[in-house]
Design a protein around this motif. Structure first.
Motif, PDB file in Angstrom:
ATOM      1  N   ALA A 203     -24.780  13.286  32.315  1.00  0.00           N
ATOM      2  CA  ALA A 203     -26.070  12.688  32.654  1.00  0.00           C
ATOM      3  C   ALA A 203     -27.066  13.753  33.092  1.00  0.00           C
ATOM      4  CB  ALA A 203     -25.884  11.646  33.760  1.00  0.00           C
ATOM      5  N   ALA A 204     -26.586  14.768  33.820  1.00  0.00           N
ATOM      6  CA  ALA A 204     -27.482  15.823  34.285  1.00  0.00           C
ATOM      7  C   ALA A 204     -28.054  16.634  33.132  1.00  0.00           C
ATOM      8  CB  ALA A 204     -26.731  16.739  35.254  1.00  0.00           C
ATOM      9  N   MET A 205     -27.239  16.913  32.115  1.00  0.00           N
ATOM     10  CA  MET A 205     -27.667  17.791  31.024  1.00  0.00           C
ATOM     11  C   MET A 205     -28.391  17.074  29.898  1.00  0.00           C
ATOM     12  SD  MET A 205     -24.488  20.505  30.710  1.00  0.00           S
ATOM     13  CE  MET A 205     -23.238  19.252  30.411  1.00  0.00           C
ATOM     14  N   ALA A 206     -28.267  15.771  29.802  1.00  0.00           N
ATOM     15  CA  ALA A 206     -28.855  15.023  28.690  1.00  0.00           C
ATOM     16  C   ALA A 206     -30.357  15.257  28.527  1.00  0.00           C
ATOM     17  CB  ALA A 206     -28.551  13.533  28.840  1.00  0.00           C
ATOM     18  N   PRO A 207     -31.165  15.227  29.601  1.00  0.00           N
ATOM     19  CA  PRO A 207     -32.600  15.477  29.426  1.00  0.00           C
ATOM     20  C   PRO A 207     -32.905  16.853  28.850  1.00  0.00           C
ATOM     21  CG  PRO A 207     -32.177  14.453  31.545  1.00  0.00           C
ATOM     22  CD  PRO A 207     -30.847  14.838  30.990  1.00  0.00           C
ATOM     23  N   GLY A 239     -23.301  11.629  28.422  1.00  0.00           N
ATOM     24  CA  GLY A 239     -24.569  12.285  28.126  1.00  0.00           C
ATOM     25  C   GLY A 239     -25.114  12.052  26.740  1.00  0.00           C
ATOM     26  N   LEU A 240     -24.239  11.918  25.730  1.00  0.00           N
ATOM     27  CA  LEU A 240     -24.735  11.750  24.365  1.00  0.00           C
ATOM     28  C   LEU A 240     -25.533  10.461  24.197  1.00  0.00           C
ATOM     29  CD1 LEU A 240     -24.874  13.001  21.547  1.00  0.00           C
ATOM     30  CD2 LEU A 240     -22.784  11.750  20.971  1.00  0.00           C
ATOM     31  N   GLU A 245     -30.932   7.866  23.537  1.00  0.00           N
ATOM     32  CA  GLU A 245     -31.961   6.957  24.040  1.00  0.00           C
ATOM     33  C   GLU A 245     -33.268   7.705  24.309  1.00  0.00           C
ATOM     34  OE1 GLU A 245     -32.723   3.877  27.804  1.00  0.00           O
ATOM     35  OE2 GLU A 245     -30.747   4.770  27.478  1.00  0.00           O
ATOM     36  N   LEU A 246     -33.185   8.882  24.896  1.00  0.00           N
ATOM     37  CA  LEU A 246     -34.384   9.678  25.173  1.00  0.00           C
ATOM     38  C   LEU A 246     -35.091  10.085  23.879  1.00  0.00           C
ATOM     39  CD1 LEU A 246     -32.980  11.981  28.006  1.00  0.00           C
ATOM     40  CD2 LEU A 246     -34.629  10.117  28.275  1.00  0.00           C
ATOM     41  N   VAL A 275      -8.716  13.907  29.747  1.00  0.00           N
ATOM     42  CA  VAL A 275     -10.035  14.507  29.502  1.00  0.00           C
ATOM     43  C   VAL A 275     -11.156  13.586  29.957  1.00  0.00           C
ATOM     44  CG1 VAL A 275      -9.066  15.774  27.557  1.00  0.00           C
ATOM     45  CG2 VAL A 275     -10.348  13.655  27.124  1.00  0.00           C
ATOM     46  N   VAL A 276     -10.858  12.384  30.352  1.00  0.00           N
ATOM     47  CA  VAL A 276     -11.780  11.387  30.912  1.00  0.00           C
ATOM     48  C   VAL A 276     -12.960  11.170  29.943  1.00  0.00           C
ATOM     49  CG1 VAL A 276     -12.804  10.530  33.063  1.00  0.00           C
ATOM     50  CG2 VAL A 276     -11.146  12.395  33.154  1.00  0.00           C
ATOM     51  N   ALA A 277     -14.162  11.670  30.255  1.00  0.00           N
ATOM     52  CA  ALA A 277     -15.339  11.395  29.414  1.00  0.00           C
ATOM     53  C   ALA A 277     -15.436  12.325  28.212  1.00  0.00           C
ATOM     54  CB  ALA A 277     -16.615  11.499  30.249  1.00  0.00           C
TER      55      ALA A 277
END
Length: 338
Positions: A203-207, A239-240, A245-246, A275-277
């Motif tokens: 989420a932090a890196m998506a923008p 994040g993807l 969406e952005l 590996v979770v997400a």
């Protein structure tokens, strides 16, 4: 080089990746891309006494293999551009000691794979060097110990956490020889929307990923359909979708192409729940790009690819002081060459 817009440059002399190599750990070797890696270790220790020394060994081996695959000796190498996630990028610096080449150490967190490639191609394109090695590395246990909790602590991870890739990817860049062409590079801007959770990297890196993709198409005048594949570095399952969406809100038609993420490609999340997400780390986009993606280009499955490596530029110090996470993304366009 030719400057395109504010953030993008185009390489005039078509620098090429003439040799490359990937070395990974056991979890990456059990994933869906295992056949694309040059060497797979069956343990995380890699014959060393510490995780940090194991990480360095990955980098040293990948760099040596890349030179072998380029039919070069380390004495013929003009420059080495490298970086990693460790404090003071010591894995890169110690690997540079072993190579003996003039060295430029850079830190872009997980965006380092494309930052080093863009800078290495710039050196070659300018004529300042004939052969330049670009590369990076990460190790799951060193990153967990430094940025979150040591592996031995056994802490439970939230469902949005990512799993740092144990692996190194390197490429040798030259004006001459055969290999895929490095066509363009778009340098990212710092983006920070106030996220402070060191587990929530996607989420932090998506923008930052969205901003660099938008900048790339603005500067070049291209559309996503120009590329057969656009792949982000390590946004994973959280994040993807945010990036998509952005981009949709900005009217970028990503449906024209295949849009994926290295952190989702390197693991099978159903068979590898640890590996979770999905994947992250400097080695994530490096091993997927220098391994799987360039193998597909060599086979003719892909002609044009845009790799957008993302990085969260936090440190244990900034996190402990309550700072939010500044993020960045660097994009490199790779096209099929002769």
């Amino acid at each position: 080089m030719k400057r395109l817009g504010r953030q993008t440059w185009e390489y005039d002399h078509q620098p090429r990746i003439i040799g490359r190599a990937t070395v990974v750990g056991p979890d990456e070797g059990k994933g869906p891309l295992s056949s694309d890696f040059d060497y797979i270790y069956d343990n995380l220790e890699i014959g060393e006494k510490t995780w940090e020394k194991a990480e360095r060994k990955l980098f040293e081996q990948a760099s040596q293999l890349a030179l072998v695959n380029a039919n070069l000796t380390k004495e013929e190498l003009h420059y080495f551009v490298g970086g990693d996630l460790m404090n003071q990028i010591i894995s890169s610096s110690f690997s540079a000691r072993q190579l003996g080449a003039p060295y430029l150490g850079v830190f872009g967190a997980c965006s380092t794979s494309m930052e080093t490639l863009a800078l290495a191609a710039m050196i070659v394109d300018s004529g300042a060097g004939d052969y330049v090695l670009a590369g990076t590395v990460s190790h799951n246990c060193t990153v967990e110990k430094q940025f979150r909790y040591p592996t031995e602590y056994g802490s439970q991870k939230p469902p949005y956490a990512q799993y740092t890739v144990t692996g190194s990817g390197c490429g040798v860049i030259s004006r001459t020889g055969e290999g895929p062409v490095i066509a363009k590079a778009t340098v990212g801007r710092i983006m920070d929307l106030g996220i402070k959770d060191p587990f929530n990297m996607g989420a932090a890196m998506a923008p930052a990923a969205a901003d660099t993709i938008i900048s790339h198409f603005r500067d070049t005048g291209l559309e996503p359909g120009y590329y057969d594949l656009i792949v982000t570095g390590d946004l994973a399952s959280v994040g993807l979708p945010i990036t998509k969406e952005l981009l949709h809100k900005e009217g970028i038609p990503m449906e024209q192409t295949v849009f994926n993420d290295c952190g989702l490609m390197i693991y099978d999340r159903e068979k590898q729940p640890q590996v979770v997400a999905g994947g992250s780390g400097c080695g994530c986009s490096a091993t997927v790009t220098y391994g799987h993606i360039l193998n597909r280009m060599q086979k003719g499955d892909l002609k044009r690819v845009l790799v957008v490596a993302t990085g969260a530029l936090l440190s244990p110090l900034s996190y402990q002081q309550g700072e939010s996470i500044p993020c960045i993304a660097h994009a490199v366009a790779i096209e099929q060459g002769g």
